[in-house]
Scaffold this motif. Sequence first.
Motif, mmCIF file in Angstrom:
data_model
loop_
_atom_site.group_PDB
_atom_site.id
_atom_site.type_symbol
_atom_site.label_atom_id
_atom_site.label_comp_id
_atom_site.label_asym_id
_atom_site.label_seq_id
_atom_site.Cartn_x
_atom_site.Cartn_y
_atom_site.Cartn_z
ATOM 1 N N GLU A 144 -13.753 -18.660 -14.573
ATOM 2 C CA GLU A 144 -15.057 -19.349 -14.579
ATOM 3 C C GLU A 144 -16.025 -18.484 -15.360
ATOM 4 O O GLU A 144 -16.269 -17.330 -15.011
ATOM 5 N N PHE A 145 -16.558 -19.029 -16.453
ATOM 6 C CA PHE A 145 -17.479 -18.297 -17.315
ATOM 7 C C PHE A 145 -18.870 -18.903 -17.202
ATOM 8 O O PHE A 145 -19.065 -19.969 -16.611
ATOM 9 N N SER A 146 -19.841 -18.247 -17.804
ATOM 10 C CA SER A 146 -21.224 -18.711 -17.698
ATOM 11 C C SER A 146 -21.403 -20.104 -18.299
ATOM 12 O O SER A 146 -22.259 -20.872 -17.875
ATOM 13 N N MET A 147 -20.563 -20.427 -19.303
ATOM 14 C CA MET A 147 -20.690 -21.744 -19.940
ATOM 15 C C MET A 147 -19.646 -22.733 -19.441
ATOM 16 O O MET A 147 -19.450 -23.786 -20.020
ATOM 17 N N ALA B 217 -13.972 -13.061 -20.854
ATOM 18 C CA ALA B 217 -15.119 -12.885 -19.959
ATOM 19 C C ALA B 217 -16.081 -11.840 -20.493
ATOM 20 O O ALA B 217 -17.306 -11.952 -20.304
ATOM 21 N N ARG C 187 -20.859 -17.233 -28.063
ATOM 22 C CA ARG C 187 -21.729 -18.233 -27.455
ATOM 23 C C ARG C 187 -20.999 -19.352 -26.716
ATOM 24 O O ARG C 187 -21.607 -20.060 -25.908
#
Length: 485
Positions: free
Chosen positions: A110-113, A155, A160
């Motif tokens: 699970e990444f920020s985006m 990670a 972007r």
Amino acid sequence: MPPSHPFDDDKLKEECGVFGVVGLAEAANFVALGLHALQHRGQEAGGIVSYDPGTGFNSARRFGYVRDNFTKASLMETLPGELAIGHVRYSTAGSKGQTAIRDVQPFFGEFSMGGAAIAHNGNITNAIALRRELIERGSIFQSSSDSECIIHLMARSLQRNIVERMKDALRRVEGAFSVVAMTRTKLIGVRDPLGVRPLVLGKIGDGWVLSSETCALDIIGAEFIREIAPGEMVVITQKDGVESFHPFEKSPSKFCIFEHVYFSRPDSILGGRSVYETRENIGRELAKEAPVEADVVCPVPDSGTPAAIGYSLESGIPYAMGIIRNQYMGRTFIEPTEQIRNMGVRLKLNVNRALIRGKRVILVDDSVVRGTTSRKIKEMILDAGAKEVHFRIASPPTAWPCFYGVDTPKREKLLAATMNVDEMREYLGVDSLRFISLDGLYRAVGEAQGRNASCPQYCDACFSGEYPVAPSDMIEKGFQVKAAE
């Protein structure tokens, strides 16, 4: 987990198969079918990750065969959505007997985006150094798999979006990788710059498919579009279709030549060539290089069959099924006593005595690894009354371990690493033993002039000891790479 059997333990094993689908309702069911067709590439465990807008990412990972796990409606109902990827595996040589469910792919992060899942066929040759670096910087690993390094590198990337992070991560990776990955909307496929392991693109209706082999496209009725090129990344969405990127420096292709010899299914297509026809050509080349007077040509089933047919056609010596494989000795077979276990190959194979008695027999096999199975098969043939036994091997001597995604014994366990061909013949106890030459193998796979010694067209390190990517981790452990001639 399926138990090992003596017959199979003396074969080189591919460690993984990957499959992915986007744009089809109940995508996970198509992935399960694809994995079933790729079961020969990994029989220890399998996993599927799917994405559905209502439930998010869902995953299931199980030990054992696809047919025993991913055919159950109760399980498949937990994997909804029109986007899914899957993976079948063997454990690596270093983790035999220590496999945990956390090592089973696909891996998810699970990444920020948003989230992403990844399935990897191949082997990262600088994984130890990467893992050490990542742990020192705070990464917490959940598995023993080298593939998890890719998730951690993604990670830590500052790019972007997930696609750019994957490019960033894979540029740090050495070795062989064919990757199938997914985000909430994208199906992604990548091959390493050398293209060591296979990956193909298919289409079915409005959906797209990525697979290790074309035979898995056939099982779901998908059309084979093309191979993913070495060093290529494809990003596939229902909206935009297939977008192609080339994030790595261009390198000469080094596809694994053993895929032609043994790993891939005979009904697959590699490099525009039928695997079956290539193996038949190998048998023809072998008959030209290593003729012998005999009465019958017999394959060691099942992998030696196309080459044996080719040998028979070229030599004019009749082909016969002198050895019959018991197709029904599955993983539920119980070996309760030492006496039964010592039967070894006889549990898997039986000699067709009526065809063998009194005959001079040519046995055609794909390879000799440790030699233990070859000796037992020879004994069975002689016990059945054969007059002579001649081994013909449809690959050069396997004298070096593979570090690019194949489970290979240590070099000292490889028969060809410690003996020349005459010594091997004496050890096996056969009347003659011949291997196809490296040039002959190259001719059989379509290289009319044979092997280009200055820049080989394939990765043939298991035969030549010439590694196209330095096995950094193994060199650190003391492995001695063959010196340049």
